[in-house]
Design an enzyme around this catalytic site. Structure first.
Site, PDB file in Angstrom:
ATOM      1  N   ILE A  57       0.967  -1.143  -0.107  1.00 28.99           N
ATOM      2  CA  ILE A  57       0.068   0.087   0.106  1.00 28.99           C
ATOM      3  C   ILE A  57       0.965   1.275   0.054  1.00 28.99           C
ATOM      4  CG2 ILE A  57      -1.997  -1.168   0.930  1.00 28.99           C
ATOM      5  CD1 ILE A  57      -1.128   0.003   3.751  1.00 28.99           C
TER       6      ILE A  57
ATOM      7  N   GLY B  48       4.109   1.909   1.930  1.00 26.39           N
ATOM      8  CA  GLY B  48       4.619   2.166   3.230  1.00 26.39           C
ATOM      9  C   GLY B  48       5.987   2.642   3.137  1.00 26.39           C
TER      10      GLY B  48
ATOM     11  N   CYS C 123       6.738 -12.653   3.516  1.00 25.67           N
ATOM     12  CA  CYS C 123       7.362 -13.282   4.783  1.00 25.67           C
ATOM     13  C   CYS C 123       6.771 -14.616   4.989  1.00 25.67           C
ATOM     14  CB  CYS C 123       6.855 -12.388   6.016  1.00 25.67           C
ATOM     15  SG  CYS C 123       5.171 -12.122   6.354  1.00 25.67           S
TER      16      CYS C 123
ATOM     17  N   SER D  37       2.096  -5.010   5.765  1.00 25.92           N
ATOM     18  CA  SER D  37       2.759  -3.520   5.668  1.00 25.92           C
ATOM     19  C   SER D  37       3.868  -3.571   6.626  1.00 25.92           C
ATOM     20  CB  SER D  37       1.904  -2.278   5.576  1.00 25.92           C
ATOM     21  OG  SER D  37       2.461  -1.288   5.193  1.00 25.92           O
TER      22      SER D  37
END
Length: 410
Positions: free
Chosen positions: A76, A78, A141, A393
């Site tokens: 988004i 970050g 991740c 994020s």
């Protein structure tokens, strides 16, 4: 035998000089690797801490060159929000993200800067053409987490990162800097070993930070007097430029910042929204009945919360804290009564109702992750999507600090 004229020799010598000059201007390679922890934010065209990073800005302006950023796994936005908050002059040469919902949020905050693109489609020619000064990225991740089965390099979600590492190994002019964020567990992975091998091959120097090395406590002005000053709470070095950044991030909390105490901490009340439509965020009865002993409960005076994941408000354990909205009731007293009842006693749920346990709103989660006040979600983004996107994020403040430290060390 080909006869080389003096003019051709001179042109060749000129090309060699230009080539050496291009190599010299790239400077030493640096990389910052670390997990950005998750702990309100505003934005000015020229931030208040501008003078503290003036040497960095002067170097960039003197070279008549803005920091050219390639943003990968942009989500988004970050990373770009962090670059914007840093006060450094920069330009995003490209951003790559495959999630169309994330791209919609990104484009609503940074118009015209992104479209859905897969990193596996990034070619050597395009990376060479983009010629970024820095790559900022937060790769998936899941290959390194318990829920993702820790399949590491064998996980298909690692393929785009391994593709990037291969490109960086072969690209003629690699970026001077790389800033990468990921979860605990990445630092011992095979995927990281591929990265480290490339770093050795290209002559990078780097640091791996699983814990931020500088003080991020909110301090009074009197507490920050020199680079060698040690914070009395966290025992870490105080870096004045980062301290000024923290002051700016928390400038909306004037009562706290004007406190004369040498060390200040903000409670969750500074991040919680005053007017919340409570019924929309209360925990369902089935969650209260089945999972009340697994909840991490915080209140307005708490000074910490659990990390929020993309499963927040969908799963219970390990996805984030919940708020005790009714602060007039003693939680320990309620739980003592609940534990004295049998499992199927409906009175349990009725007692828990008194606490008015609710989820953090997406806006509150964004505040805790230090997204600036100008950052918004499109009205078309559902609440479930917002939680998921925020859970994937990064903490904007921590990444801003990492970026400043990385650029200052150039």
């Amino acid at each position: 035998m080909r006869v080389v004229s003096e003019q051709e020799r001179e042109r060749e010598r000129e090309r060699e000089r230009e080539s050496r000059e291009r190599e010299d201007t790239r400077g030493p390679f640096s990389i910052a690797l670390g997990k950005a922890a998750k702990p309100d934010c505003t934005q000015d065209h020229k931030p208040r801490w501008y003078h503290l990073i003036q040497p960095v800005i002067f170097w960039l302006e003197k070279s008549e060159k803005m920091l050219q950023i390639l943003e990968l796994y942009s989500g988004i936005g970050g990373m770009q929000a962090a670059a914007k908050e840093s006060g450094l002059p920069f330009n995003v040469v490209a951003s790559y993200e495959i999630n169309p919902v994330a791209v919609d949020v990104y484009c609503s905050n940074f118009p015209g800067t992104s479209k859905p693109r897969n990193i596996l489609g990034l070619t050597m020619e395009e990376l060479t053409r983009l010629s970024p000064d820095i790559i900022m990225m937060s790769p998936p991740c899941q290959p390194f987490t318990r829920q993702g089965l820790k399949r590491d390099a064998e996980d298909a979600r690692s393929s785009s990162f391994l593709h990037l590492v291969d490109l960086l190994r072969r690209v003629p002019h690699p970026p001077r800097m790389i800033l990468l964020e990921n979860v605990a567990g990445y630092e011992t992975s095979q995927t990281r070993e591929h990265l480290v091998d490339m770093l050795f091959h290209r002559g990078y120097t780097w640091q791996v930070w699983t814990d931020f090395p500088f003080c991020l406590c909110l301090l009074s002005e009197a507490s920050c007097v020199s680079y060698s000053k040690i914070c009395c709470k966290c025992s870490k070095s105080i870096k004045p430029s980062l301290h000024s950044l923290l002051q700016k991030f928390h400038s909306s909390h004037q009562d706290s910042l004007q406190n004369n105490s040498p060390l200040m901490s903000l409670s969750l009340s500074h991040y919680l929204i005053d007017e919340v439509n409570l019924k929309d965020f209360l925990l369902p009865d089935k969650v209260l009945k089945k999972y009340h002993m697994l909840l991490d409960i915080v209140n307005h005076q708490s000074q910490r919360s659990c990390c929020f994941t993309k499963g927040y408000a969908h799963y219970v354990e390990g996805t984030g804290s919940v708020v005790q909205h009714n602060s007039q009731v003693d939680m320990s007293e309620i739980y003592s009564k609940v534990q004295a009842l049998s499992d199927d006693d409906q009175l349990k749920v009725e007692l828990l109702h008194q606490l008015e346990l609710r989820y953090f709103t997406p806006e509150e989660v964004a505040r805790l992750m230090c997204f600036p006040s100008w950052f918004t979600f499109p009205s078309t983004t559902t609440r479930k999507q917002r939680y998921k996107l925020l859970g994937n994020s990064i903490n904007v403040l921590v990444v801003t600090c990492l970026l400043l430290v990385l650029v200052e060390n150039q």
